[in-house]
Scaffold this motif. Structure first.
Motif, PDB file in Angstrom:
ATOM      1  N   ASP A  31      -6.942  31.979 -11.330  1.00 35.33           N
ATOM      2  CA  ASP A  31      -6.863  31.378 -12.651  1.00 35.33           C
ATOM      3  C   ASP A  31      -5.703  30.390 -12.666  1.00 35.33           C
ATOM      4  O   ASP A  31      -4.555  30.764 -12.846  1.00 35.33           O
ATOM      5  CB  ASP A  31      -6.651  32.446 -13.729  1.00 35.33           C
ATOM      6  N   LYS A  32      -6.028  29.143 -12.458  1.00 30.18           N
ATOM      7  CA  LYS A  32      -4.998  28.108 -12.429  1.00 30.18           C
ATOM      8  C   LYS A  32      -4.720  27.647 -13.855  1.00 30.18           C
ATOM      9  O   LYS A  32      -5.530  26.955 -14.463  1.00 30.18           O
ATOM     10  CB  LYS A  32      -5.443  26.936 -11.571  1.00 30.18           C
ATOM     11  N   LEU A  33      -3.589  28.077 -14.396  1.00 28.54           N
ATOM     12  CA  LEU A  33      -3.173  27.686 -15.737  1.00 28.54           C
ATOM     13  C   LEU A  33      -1.751  27.139 -15.672  1.00 28.54           C
ATOM     14  O   LEU A  33      -0.929  27.619 -14.891  1.00 28.54           O
ATOM     15  CB  LEU A  33      -3.209  28.878 -16.698  1.00 28.54           C
ATOM     16  N   SER A  34      -1.483  26.167 -16.501  1.00 30.99           N
ATOM     17  CA  SER A  34      -0.133  25.605 -16.557  1.00 30.99           C
ATOM     18  C   SER A  34       0.799  26.553 -17.305  1.00 30.99           C
ATOM     19  O   SER A  34       0.373  27.573 -17.860  1.00 30.99           O
ATOM     20  CB  SER A  34      -0.169  24.249 -17.263  1.00 30.99           C
ATOM     21  N   PHE A  35       2.066  26.202 -17.320  1.00 34.21           N
ATOM     22  CA  PHE A  35       3.088  26.976 -18.031  1.00 34.21           C
ATOM     23  C   PHE A  35       2.705  27.128 -19.500  1.00 34.21           C
ATOM     24  O   PHE A  35       2.737  28.231 -20.058  1.00 34.21           O
ATOM     25  CB  PHE A  35       4.441  26.255 -17.876  1.00 34.21           C
ATOM     26  N   LEU A  36       2.320  26.037 -20.135  1.00 31.74           N
ATOM     27  CA  LEU A  36       1.970  26.054 -21.557  1.00 31.74           C
ATOM     28  C   LEU A  36       0.736  26.917 -21.814  1.00 31.74           C
ATOM     29  O   LEU A  36       0.714  27.726 -22.750  1.00 31.74           O
ATOM     30  CB  LEU A  36       1.724  24.626 -22.059  1.00 31.74           C
TER      31      LEU A  36
END
Length: 88
Positions: A31-36
């Protein structure tokens, strides 16, 4: 916003980030998610846990969601996101 984790906005963001990280670590898959988006995931999981817990009578009015319930809520949101992404 203070009802989510029982603190201020900075506390909510911090705990939301930790809950999002744990949810991403516990759910299988990449699950590639950014910090935000990790913060949004954690806070969204807490909102989901608070809503379900309040509906089922687990939380009294004004009582914040528990941390473990927030992580479980975030895992549910990740599973929904993965299912929607896979359909495309």
């Amino acid at each position: 916003m203070e009802q989510i984790f029982g603190g201020g906005i900075i506390w909510t963001i911090f705990i939301g980030f930790i809950a999002g990280l744990l949810a991403r670590a516990l759910k299988p898959g990449n699950d590639k998610l950014s910090f935000l988006w990790t913060i949004v995931l954690g806070v969204g999981g807490a909102l989901l846990a608070w809503f379900v817990g309040s509906t089922l009578g687990w939380y009294k009015p004004g009582e914040p969601a528990g941390f473990i319930a927030s992580v479980v809520g975030a895992i549910v949101l990740l599973a929904i996101y993965a299912a929607m992404r896979k359909k495309k």
